[in-house]
Design a protein around this motif. Structure first.
Motif, mmCIF file in Angstrom:
data_model
loop_
_atom_site.group_PDB
_atom_site.id
_atom_site.type_symbol
_atom_site.label_atom_id
_atom_site.label_comp_id
_atom_site.label_asym_id
_atom_site.label_seq_id
_atom_site.Cartn_x
_atom_site.Cartn_y
_atom_site.Cartn_z
ATOM 1 N N LYS A 195 0.934 -0.653 0.303
ATOM 2 C CA LYS A 195 0.099 -0.037 0.367
ATOM 3 C C LYS A 195 1.007 1.167 0.000
ATOM 4 O O LYS A 195 -0.051 2.178 -0.166
ATOM 5 N N ALA A 196 2.325 0.992 0.053
ATOM 6 C CA ALA A 196 3.353 1.686 0.529
ATOM 7 C C ALA A 196 4.065 1.749 0.163
ATOM 8 O O ALA A 196 4.850 0.492 0.157
ATOM 9 N N ASP A 197 5.491 2.525 -0.914
ATOM 10 C CA ASP A 197 6.888 1.840 -0.758
ATOM 11 C C ASP A 197 7.997 2.012 -0.392
ATOM 12 O O ASP A 197 8.930 1.461 -0.185
ATOM 13 N N VAL A 198 7.542 2.907 0.550
ATOM 14 C CA VAL A 198 9.168 3.680 1.200
ATOM 15 C C VAL A 198 8.695 4.127 2.871
ATOM 16 O O VAL A 198 7.193 5.176 2.739
ATOM 17 N N MET A 199 8.721 4.268 3.098
ATOM 18 C CA MET A 199 9.585 4.910 5.218
ATOM 19 C C MET A 199 10.613 5.838 4.969
ATOM 20 O O MET A 199 11.314 4.874 5.025
ATOM 21 N N VAL A 200 10.885 6.617 5.264
ATOM 22 C CA VAL A 200 12.172 6.797 5.926
ATOM 23 C C VAL A 200 11.980 7.968 7.816
ATOM 24 O O VAL A 200 11.105 8.633 7.985
ATOM 25 N N THR A 201 12.524 6.725 8.693
ATOM 26 C CA THR A 201 13.190 6.703 9.695
ATOM 27 C C THR A 201 14.063 6.650 10.157
ATOM 28 O O THR A 201 14.985 6.517 9.434
ATOM 29 N N ASP A 202 14.024 6.632 11.570
ATOM 30 C CA ASP A 202 15.861 6.877 12.181
ATOM 31 C C ASP A 202 16.736 4.922 12.053
ATOM 32 O O ASP A 202 15.479 4.325 11.875
ATOM 33 N N ALA A 203 17.470 4.913 11.013
ATOM 34 C CA ALA A 203 18.198 3.925 10.932
ATOM 35 C C ALA A 203 18.332 3.063 12.250
ATOM 36 O O ALA A 203 17.832 2.198 11.451
ATOM 37 N N SER A 204 18.145 2.972 12.950
ATOM 38 C CA SER A 204 18.094 2.369 14.383
ATOM 39 C C SER A 204 16.613 1.439 13.851
ATOM 40 O O SER A 204 16.525 0.007 14.324
ATOM 41 N N SER A 210 13.260 -4.130 10.194
ATOM 42 C CA SER A 210 13.532 -5.434 9.270
ATOM 43 C C SER A 210 13.557 -6.804 9.528
ATOM 44 O O SER A 210 13.436 -7.581 8.967
ATOM 45 N N LYS A 211 14.331 -6.891 11.094
ATOM 46 C CA LYS A 211 13.962 -7.959 11.522
ATOM 47 C C LYS A 211 12.236 -8.481 12.327
ATOM 48 O O LYS A 211 11.950 -9.654 12.323
ATOM 49 N N LEU A 212 11.880 -7.561 11.936
ATOM 50 C CA LEU A 212 9.949 -7.855 12.472
ATOM 51 C C LEU A 212 9.825 -8.820 11.687
ATOM 52 O O LEU A 212 8.630 -9.279 11.197
ATOM 53 N N HIS A 213 10.162 -7.763 10.120
ATOM 54 C CA HIS A 213 8.800 -7.971 9.267
ATOM 55 C C HIS A 213 10.212 -8.242 7.785
ATOM 56 O O HIS A 213 10.928 -7.562 7.041
ATOM 57 N N PRO A 214 10.525 -9.551 7.138
ATOM 58 C CA PRO A 214 11.985 -9.632 6.854
ATOM 59 C C PRO A 214 11.474 -9.827 5.081
ATOM 60 O O PRO A 214 12.639 -9.765 4.753
ATOM 61 N N GLU A 215 10.401 -8.895 4.765
ATOM 62 C CA GLU A 215 9.895 -9.492 3.250
ATOM 63 C C GLU A 215 10.912 -7.049 3.685
ATOM 64 O O GLU A 215 10.508 -6.735 2.200
ATOM 65 N N LEU A 216 11.139 -6.383 4.922
ATOM 66 C CA LEU A 216 11.543 -5.072 4.417
ATOM 67 C C LEU A 216 13.456 -4.920 4.839
ATOM 68 O O LEU A 216 13.758 -6.004 5.075
ATOM 69 N N CYS A 217 13.497 -3.949 3.956
ATOM 70 C CA CYS A 217 15.291 -3.475 3.740
ATOM 71 C C CYS A 217 15.943 -2.049 3.763
ATOM 72 O O CYS A 217 15.094 -1.262 3.804
ATOM 73 N N PRO A 218 16.086 -2.010 4.734
ATOM 74 C CA PRO A 218 17.234 -0.915 4.730
ATOM 75 C C PRO A 218 17.444 -0.285 4.321
ATOM 76 O O PRO A 218 18.287 -1.406 3.629
ATOM 77 N N VAL A 219 18.222 1.011 4.210
ATOM 78 C CA VAL A 219 18.631 1.381 2.846
ATOM 79 C C VAL A 219 19.471 2.252 3.378
ATOM 80 O O VAL A 219 19.459 2.792 3.322
ATOM 81 N N THR A 220 20.918 1.746 2.938
ATOM 82 C CA THR A 220 22.388 2.231 3.751
ATOM 83 C C THR A 220 22.077 2.860 5.041
ATOM 84 O O THR A 220 22.020 4.515 5.230
ATOM 85 N N PRO A 221 21.700 2.074 5.912
ATOM 86 C CA PRO A 221 21.819 2.680 7.298
ATOM 87 C C PRO A 221 22.763 3.224 8.288
ATOM 88 O O PRO A 221 22.473 3.924 9.321
ATOM 89 N N ASP A 222 24.266 2.398 7.333
ATOM 90 C CA ASP A 222 25.007 3.308 8.079
ATOM 91 C C ASP A 222 25.522 4.324 7.441
ATOM 92 O O ASP A 222 26.326 4.697 7.581
ATOM 93 N N GLN A 223 24.894 5.276 6.307
ATOM 94 C CA GLN A 223 25.178 6.743 6.036
ATOM 95 C C GLN A 223 23.953 6.901 5.809
ATOM 96 O O GLN A 223 22.952 7.295 4.615
#
Length: 267
Positions: A195-204, A210-223
């Protein structure tokens, strides 16, 4: 010599007289000084902690109306150090400042340091460095490798209202379509369900989700896309209370107590 001794005695008597005359005034000033929140908390026997309950892993309001999370445990540790009970008060990001000023001694739960908040309250020493990062469906990781690729016509961005996430989204999105979703707990399921493509939130938070939802992946959380620090919100101008909280936090980090709780929730 006699004249010198008399002058010295006279000067001493004058200084003593002046000191005695000022002492009541100094005592009155001390009595009139407002008590620190530190004293009030100890006298009341409870530490009132505001938190939203919608920001895992820092704070989550369970269906049984209890709180859990990293800052819940740290809040309990802070209260224990004071010899008082931790009392958690639920708020929202939109009402955080008003509820904190009206009802709480401290606000915890992943609160970011901002200049807007600093106008009305004080902050403890930073608890951690963080920053904004996108989270997407893993199936879209080649399509959305960075923020420029995300911020394009047709991208459906989603954000929770009232906090730094909305402020970032409104400032940075230029082409994507932005939708507000009122519940920060269920917002990630919106991405999972397509129903949505992306959310920007705190890297932590992207790492946790992503642990709770294996379908989701962070985008460069280390940057991170933006530098940010988290801290605890404190009453403005209360030097004694801030000094105590900062000292407790310093010792908790030095003894490993903070790291032990951090690792439980973020590793």
């Amino acid at each position: 010599m006699t004249r010198f001794i008399r002058a010295a005695l006279l000067a001493g008597l004058t200084a003593l007289s002046l000191s005695l005359s000022l002492s009541p005034a100094l005592a009155d000033d001390a009595a009139a000084a407002p008590a620190s929140r530190l004293d009030q908390v100890i006298k009341a026997g409870k530490l009132r902690i505001c938190m939203t309950g919608d920001y895992k892993p820092f704070t989550y309001y369970r269906p049984d109306q209890s709180f859990e999370g990293m800052d819940v445990e740290l809040g309990q540790a802070l209260a224990k150090s004071l010899g008082v009970e931790a009392q958690f008060i639920k708020t929202t990001w939109s009402n955080l400042m008003n509820d904190f000023i009206a009802q709480c001694d401290i606000a915890m739960g992943g609160v970011s340091i901002t200049l807007d908040r600093a106008r009305k309250a004080a902050f403890s020493e930073p608890t951690m460095v963080d920053g904004k990062a996108p989270i997407i469906r893993c199936a879209d990781k080649d399509k959305f490798r960075n923020f420029d690729m995300i911020d394009q016509p047709g991208t459906r961005a989603i954000v929770n209202p009232g906090g730094t996430n909305e402020r970032f989204a409104r400032a940075r999105y230029k082409r994507a379509t932005l939708t507000l979703h009122p519940d920060n707990v269920t917002i990630f399921q919106q991405i999972v369900d397509g129903k949505a493509d992306v959310m920007v939130t705190d890297a932590s938070e992207t790492l946790w989700q992503s642990k709770l939802h294996p379908e989701l992946c962070p985008v460069t959380p280390d940057q991170p896309l933006q530098f940010a620090e988290k801290a605890y919100l404190l009453p403005r101008g209360d030097v004694a209370f801030k000094a105590y909280v900062d000292t407790w936090l310093h010792l908790a980090k030095a003894t490993g107590e903070y790291q032990q709780i951090f690792d439980k929730w973020l590793k």
